[in-house]
Write a protein that holds these residues in place. Structure first.
Motif, short mmCIF file in Angstrom:
data_model
loop_
_atom_site.label_atom_id
_atom_site.label_comp_id
_atom_site.label_asym_id
_atom_site.label_seq_id
_atom_site.Cartn_x
_atom_site.Cartn_y
_atom_site.Cartn_z
N THR A 53 -69.08 -46.99 -30.82
CA THR A 53 -69.47 -47.51 -29.45
C THR A 53 -70.00 -46.43 -28.63
OG1 THR A 53 -67.54 -48.72 -29.61
CG2 THR A 53 -68.08 -48.60 -27.59
N HIS A 56 -70.07 -48.68 -23.83
CA HIS A 56 -69.38 -49.76 -24.27
C HIS A 56 -70.05 -50.80 -25.18
CE1 HIS A 56 -66.85 -50.11 -20.65
NE2 HIS A 56 -67.18 -49.08 -20.63
N SER A 57 -71.18 -50.37 -25.92
CA SER A 57 -71.96 -51.30 -26.77
C SER A 57 -72.18 -50.81 -27.92
CB SER A 57 -73.02 -52.18 -25.94
OG SER A 57 -73.57 -52.99 -26.69
N ARG A 109 -64.56 -46.23 -31.48
CA ARG A 109 -64.22 -46.22 -30.31
C ARG A 109 -63.46 -45.43 -30.18
NH1 ARG A 109 -60.12 -48.64 -27.97
NH2 ARG A 109 -58.93 -50.23 -28.98
N ARG A 114 -59.07 -50.82 -24.74
CA ARG A 114 -60.23 -51.45 -25.03
C ARG A 114 -61.19 -51.71 -23.72
NH1 ARG A 114 -61.70 -56.30 -26.67
NH2 ARG A 114 -63.20 -56.67 -28.46
N SER A 117 -63.21 -48.87 -22.95
CA SER A 117 -63.92 -48.11 -23.89
C SER A 117 -65.01 -49.18 -24.24
CB SER A 117 -62.91 -47.90 -25.38
OG SER A 117 -62.93 -49.23 -25.80
N GLY A 118 -65.01 -50.41 -24.32
CA GLY A 118 -65.89 -51.34 -24.69
C GLY A 118 -65.54 -51.30 -26.33
N ASP A 119 -66.30 -51.74 -27.19
CA ASP A 119 -66.12 -52.03 -28.43
C ASP A 119 -67.32 -52.50 -29.13
OD1 ASP A 119 -65.32 -53.00 -31.10
OD2 ASP A 119 -63.67 -54.16 -30.28
#
Ligand code: FMN
Length: 178
Positions: A53, A56-57, A109, A114, A117-119
């Motif tokens: 990650t 976030h992406s 991540r 979450r 963090s994003g995933d």
């Protein structure tokens, strides 16, 4: 029957998770584990795609360059993987065409809630769902510490996830053909 585990990795954590998923799958099928930049285009029964990650992406060129800067800082004690700056999973996903027999997404991540963090796993799954049918199992993200080391137990969890995926995909195919 064959499976291909594709990964992108800056500091080695996602590669190690990919290898552990491959170990889990190897009980059910022949497996290759390959970086996205040089992943083969041979037809396989199962493709498993994963990335770290970043912002976030999925990683992009600018975040890969940031990762290289982190690795250049001696205080961070990070070593950059060979080929880390090359095109990765985002570019691989953009270029895919025919769906394999089955597929699933994974990622790494930081071990924080979450929502913060994003995933990357969810990002890969969302992108592939636009062109491929439903994944064999839900995407899974494996955790690293804020110092970029795998959280204890995550390699075992990845092996189990790979085994579970193999059981789902290959037991299903065996019963369909038998
Ligand atoms: C430029 C950059 C941005 C990052 N952004 C995030 C983020 O938004 N969320 C997160 O959980 N981790 C983030 N991380 C941490 C990565 O997820 C972590 O380094 C990665 O999972 C480790 O896998 P790798 O060793 O295979 O690269 C970031 C890392 C880098 C280098």
């Amino acid at each position: 029957m064959s499976a291909l585990v594709i990964y992108e990795s800056m500091f080695g954590n996602t590669r190690r998770i990919a290898e552990a998923i491959g170990e889990g799958l190897s009980e059910f099928t022949e497996v290759r584990v390959e970086p996205a930049a040089s992943a083969s285009h041979q037809t396989v029964d199962l493709v498993v795609v994963g990335a770290p990650t970043h912002a976030h992406s999925l990683p992009r060129a600018a975040s890969r360059a940031d990762a290289a800067k982190w690795a250049a800082d001696p205080e961070k004690h990070l070593a950059l993987e060979p080929g880390a700056a090359e095109a990765g999973v985002r570019e691989w996903v953009d270029a895919v065409e025919d769906a394999p027999g089955a597929w699933a997404a994974y990622g790494t991540r930081v071990d924080i809630p979450r929502i913060f963090s994003g995933d990357a796993a969810a990002g890969i799954e969302r992108r592939l769902r636009r062109q491929w049918p439903r994944p064999a199992v839900e995407a899974e993200c494996f955790l690293v510490t804020t110092d970029n080391t795998l959280v204890e137990g995550e390699l075992e969890r990845a092996r189990e996830w790979g085994g579970n995926l193999g059981r789902t995909v290959f037991a299903m195919q065996a019963s369909a053909s038998g």
